[in-house]
Design a protein around this motif. Structure first.
Motif, short mmCIF file in Angstrom:
data_model
loop_
_atom_site.label_atom_id
_atom_site.label_comp_id
_atom_site.label_asym_id
_atom_site.label_seq_id
_atom_site.Cartn_x
_atom_site.Cartn_y
_atom_site.Cartn_z
N LEU A 69 0.82 -1.22 0.00
CA LEU A 69 0.00 0.00 0.00
C LEU A 69 0.85 1.27 0.00
O LEU A 69 0.38 2.35 -0.35
CB LEU A 69 -0.96 0.02 1.20
CG LEU A 69 -2.12 -0.99 1.17
CD1 LEU A 69 -3.02 -0.81 2.37
CD2 LEU A 69 -2.92 -0.88 -0.12
N THR B 177 -3.57 6.28 -0.09
CA THR B 177 -4.11 5.26 -0.99
C THR B 177 -5.15 5.90 -1.90
O THR B 177 -5.65 6.99 -1.63
CB THR B 177 -4.80 4.14 -0.20
OG1 THR B 177 -5.92 4.71 0.49
CG2 THR B 177 -3.85 3.51 0.81
N ASP B 178 -5.51 5.21 -2.97
CA ASP B 178 -6.55 5.72 -3.87
C ASP B 178 -7.87 5.92 -3.13
O ASP B 178 -8.57 6.91 -3.35
CB ASP B 178 -6.75 4.76 -5.06
CG ASP B 178 -5.71 4.98 -6.15
OD1 ASP B 178 -4.91 5.93 -6.02
OD2 ASP B 178 -5.69 4.20 -7.13
N LEU B 179 -8.21 4.97 -2.25
CA LEU B 179 -9.45 5.10 -1.47
C LEU B 179 -9.46 6.41 -0.69
O LEU B 179 -10.43 7.18 -0.75
CB LEU B 179 -9.61 3.91 -0.52
CG LEU B 179 -10.75 4.00 0.51
CD1 LEU B 179 -12.11 4.09 -0.17
CD2 LEU B 179 -10.72 2.82 1.48
#
Lengths: 270, 270
Positions: free
Chosen positions: A23, A70-72
């Protein structure tokens, strides 16, 4: 040749270290862009509108101040908007479009993408449209308009050209609005960190018709084109300013950033 | 065997006539459903939620009173909503979802579809999920939840099951809201044609969790299940009521309608 992996904190990791913390290295391209811009403008917000997605990267006092790693987290914080210049399904941008003084719901299939929208509007050239089309057909004006008409289950006999271009204009406006909304979210978070006016630095294929338009929409005074920024300052890094390198900076800012970052590390700079 | 083509005015055309007027016969499946329901309920609005799209068909005094004849006109008039029980890209249903007291933008790829949403919520069984999945993988709970997590660029390690189910619940609610909005549009148009209360007749795989929910959302008192309607009245047409025929009526109402229409025409009825 040794291989290093860029992580979300702008440091290079060994392959082994990267594998142990996936991650930390997943989707870290925005870091290279942020690092690159921070060499030139100490405090700004970078908008990189690529073919598929848009990164919004806050840079404060020469450092990246991203809320999401992170993308989230980025999707939550307005630092990633999954909308781009070429590959975005029109049905993911709008749920309806205006037509003949009515509102028409759109088909939820992949009938046309943002590449068609921006070709129809003249925002990009056929050469700049480098991805596959939704129906596998070509990129002539007729084929582009046919795909866009299909978004409302119509064809180029049922709608005239101006009507289809109007639909494209609306879809483009919605993309800009979505990026502007995210930009606003990022600005609200970082404005307490500085008293200066914060400029926006734009890059990526959609830097003018999406990024700059979004910045203007929320009233940003100063919008800087990364390409011009770098080649105005070319002497510092001795970068030759050929047309293809300039194009590379705009269309692949993370790659350019990571190359420069590597060069700096090799020279012992930070 | 002679071949006839059903047109949008509920009459059968020869192949030659159909070819000369393609817009008269394109996507006319809703006509068969409307005709079928009108045999049983003289005034109502039919909602047929299929795998891919939803037809909303107004029936007044035994006749279909559709404002739209083509898909384009139907999308304008609320008589077609391009959202369904299985094949709809989640990114075409929502642009963001709630998560951990935040709003998360969604990825604009085809990462999950409405089939995943309704499997996750238990609205359909694995057997009822008859279409391909977005990633080509299976339909176990784990695989379904993984696809849904990916919609916000996450995975089943980053989100827990209840969070993913909450996301699915929100997406389902948005589908219902979109159908309810279209239903409201159809009701406003037809209510001047009758003084009676207008019931809603539901059919299709999504008849309960989308169609009935949408009717309830806008305060419709009477919601009738087409399958129960037909098999309560089975004697009239002598239809055997096996489980597979009942299922066929719900999941392929237009096919059932057109078969019955043909039988009636052969017997000289209208």
């Amino acid at each position: 040749m040794p291989i290093f992996i860029l992580d979300v904190d702008a440091t290079f990791k060994s392959v082994k270290a990267a594998k142990s913390e996936p991650l930390k290295v997943a989707s870290a391209n925005w870091v290279a862009t942020g690092w690159l811009v921070a060499r030139f403008v100490k405090t700004c917000v970078v908008i990189d509108v690529g073919s598929t997605s848009t990164s919004i990267i806050p840079v404060i006092n020469g450092g990246i101040l991203a809320a999401g790693k992170t993308d989230l987290e980025k999707l939550m914080n307005g630092e990633l908007v999954y909308t781009g210049s070429l590959r975005t399904n029109v049905a993911a941008i709008v749920s309806s479009v205006p037509l003949r003084n009515c509102v028409v719901r759109v088909a939820s299939e992949l009938f046309a993408d943002s590449g068609d929208v921006h070709l129809a509007l003249g925002n990009i050239s056929e050469k700049e449209h480098t991805t596959e089309t939704a129906d596998g057909r070509g990129k002539t004006r007729r084929e582009v308009l046919a795909r866009l008409a299909r978004v409302v289950c119509a064809d180029i006999e049922m709608l005239d050209k101006e009507e289809i271009v109007q639909i494209a204009r609306y879809i483009c406006g919605e993309q800009v609005r979505q990026v502007a909304e995210a930009l606003e979210q990022v600005f609200s978070r970082i404005k307490s960190h500085t008293n200066e006016k914060i400029p926006v630095v734009v890059t990526g294929l959609g830097k003018i018709f999406i990024a700059r338009a979004a910045a203007k929409m929320i009233g940003v005074d100063e919008v800087i084109d990364l390409e011009k920024l770098i080649f105005g300052d070319a002497f510092v890094y001795g970068i030759p300013s050929s047309a293809s390198i300039k194009e590379g900076v705009t269309k692949a800012s993370p790659a350019f950033g990571v190359a420069l970052m590597t060069a700096c590390k090799l020279q012992g700079e930070n």
